[in-house]
Every structure is written in C-alpha cells, then in structure tokens.
Design a protein around this motif. Structure first.
Motif, PDB file in Angstrom:
ATOM      1  N   SER A 100       1.034  -8.365  16.400  1.00 57.05           N
ATOM      2  CA  SER A 100       2.142  -7.993  15.582  1.00 57.05           C
ATOM      3  C   SER A 100       2.109  -7.745  14.194  1.00 57.05           C
ATOM      4  N   SER A 101       2.818  -7.018  13.400  1.00 57.21           N
ATOM      5  CA  SER A 101       2.853  -7.065  12.078  1.00 57.21           C
ATOM      6  C   SER A 101       4.083  -6.868  11.543  1.00 57.21           C
ATOM      7  N   PHE A 102       4.437  -6.906  10.375  1.00 58.51           N
ATOM      8  CA  PHE A 102       5.601  -6.419   9.891  1.00 58.51           C
ATOM      9  C   PHE A 102       5.356  -5.319   8.828  1.00 58.51           C
ATOM     10  N   VAL A 103       6.059  -4.291   8.692  1.00 58.53           N
ATOM     11  CA  VAL A 103       5.993  -3.109   7.978  1.00 58.53           C
ATOM     12  C   VAL A 103       7.560  -3.040   7.332  1.00 58.53           C
ATOM     13  N   ALA A 104       7.627  -2.822   5.924  1.00 56.04           N
ATOM     14  CA  ALA A 104       8.872  -2.300   5.437  1.00 56.04           C
ATOM     15  C   ALA A 104       8.454  -1.110   4.531  1.00 56.04           C
ATOM     16  N   THR A 105       9.615  -0.261   4.488  1.00 53.98           N
ATOM     17  CA  THR A 105       9.325   0.605   3.437  1.00 53.98           C
ATOM     18  C   THR A 105      10.154   0.449   2.202  1.00 53.98           C
ATOM     19  N   VAL A 106       9.938   0.969   1.052  1.00 52.35           N
ATOM     20  CA  VAL A 106      10.571   0.617  -0.105  1.00 52.35           C
ATOM     21  C   VAL A 106      11.220   1.793  -0.645  1.00 52.35           C
ATOM     22  N   VAL A 112       0.826  -1.176   0.015  1.00 53.17           N
ATOM     23  CA  VAL A 112      -0.164   0.080  -0.054  1.00 53.17           C
ATOM     24  C   VAL A 112       0.810   1.236  -0.026  1.00 53.17           C
ATOM     25  N   GLU A 113       0.320   2.390  -0.600  1.00 55.78           N
ATOM     26  CA  GLU A 113       0.840   3.708  -0.443  1.00 55.78           C
ATOM     27  C   GLU A 113       0.026   4.564   0.574  1.00 55.78           C
ATOM     28  N   VAL A 114       0.998   4.973   1.477  1.00 59.12           N
ATOM     29  CA  VAL A 114       0.155   5.606   2.486  1.00 59.12           C
ATOM     30  C   VAL A 114       1.115   6.947   3.031  1.00 59.12           C
ATOM     31  N   ASP A 115       0.362   7.980   3.034  1.00 59.95           N
ATOM     32  CA  ASP A 115       0.680   9.440   3.390  1.00 59.95           C
ATOM     33  C   ASP A 115       1.655   9.004   4.687  1.00 59.95           C
ATOM     34  N   PRO A 116       2.660   9.323   4.847  1.00 65.16           N
ATOM     35  CA  PRO A 116       3.555   9.122   6.067  1.00 65.16           C
ATOM     36  C   PRO A 116       3.051  10.053   7.164  1.00 65.16           C
ATOM     37  N   ARG A 117       2.257  10.917   6.951  1.00 65.82           N
ATOM     38  CA  ARG A 117       1.969  11.805   7.984  1.00 65.82           C
ATOM     39  C   ARG A 117       0.706  11.113   8.846  1.00 65.82           C
ATOM     40  N   PHE A 118      -0.089  10.260   8.083  1.00 64.31           N
ATOM     41  CA  PHE A 118      -0.900   9.276   8.375  1.00 64.31           C
ATOM     42  C   PHE A 118      -0.460   8.371   9.334  1.00 64.31           C
ATOM     43  N   GLU A 175       6.918  -0.719 -10.077  1.00 61.66           N
ATOM     44  CA  GLU A 175       6.842  -2.200 -10.639  1.00 61.66           C
ATOM     45  C   GLU A 175       8.036  -3.162 -10.455  1.00 61.66           C
ATOM     46  N   VAL A 176       9.181  -2.911  -9.700  1.00 64.57           N
ATOM     47  CA  VAL A 176      10.111  -3.692  -9.191  1.00 64.57           C
ATOM     48  C   VAL A 176       9.673  -4.108  -7.867  1.00 64.57           C
ATOM     49  N   VAL A 177       8.752  -3.485  -7.092  1.00 65.51           N
ATOM     50  CA  VAL A 177       8.523  -3.828  -5.748  1.00 65.51           C
ATOM     51  C   VAL A 177       7.424  -4.644  -6.084  1.00 65.51           C
TER      52      VAL A 177
END
Length: 105
Positions: free
Chosen positions: A80-86, A39-45, A92-94
C-alpha cells in the motif's frame, strides 16, 4: 528499523530513483516505520510508477547491503501507499503543512 545507516542509504536511493525518473524532490522525511515524500512528477509518467520504482530498488539494495533486514523483516514495504495531489496550492504552503504535521507526530 529505518534509522542510522539504513536511513542514510534509503535517502540516497530515493534521491537516485527520483532523479532517474525525471521527478523533483521537494521534501523527504524518513520516520522509524514509514517514509513521507513531497515530489513533483510529470503526470504522464505517474506517481504510482515512481513509488513502485522507489520501493523496488530500495527493497533490493537495502536487503543486500544490510543483512539484519533479511532476518528481522520478511519484507521491507507493504503493497500500500498513500498519494495525494496538491493541485494549485502554492508549494510553500504545502511544504509548511508537511513540516508542521511531521513535527506534531
């Protein structure tokens, strides 16, 4: 546990929450024991708020609509959850990376 009608309803709930929070769903994969999202999320949120909203709504709604979940599982999600930024990686690579790794599970 997350198959059939439960999977279809879960996907709809996830899409609803993502849209309500102003995020953008790129990829969604529901596996028998977990969910993977791109997902793409506004970092402020904040991604943590989005994950919390998805888990909260899906837990409540799925347990109301599918009584079998209340008798088989004390809870639907772990804390728990796992979150990683790209970062700056092209989308397209992701997407290709996620798709490749899903098929190899």
């Amino acid at each position: 546990m997350l198959g059939g009608q439960i999977e279809a309803r879960l996907k709809a709930l996830i899409r609803e929450v993502i849209e309500e929070k102003g995020a953008w769903l790129v990829e969604l994969e529901v596996l028998p024991d977990h969910v993977q999202l791109l997902v793409e999320v506004d970092p402020r949120f904040g991604i943590h708020k989005l994950v919390k909203a998805i888990k909260g709504r899906s837990f409540r709604v799925l347990r109301q609509e599918f009584q079998s979940l209340t008798s088989k599982l004390p809870t639907l999600w772990t804390h728990s959850s796992f979150v990683a930024t790209v970062g700056g990686a092209p989308l397209e690579v992701v997407k290709r990376y996620v798709e490749k790794n899903q098929k190899n599970r």
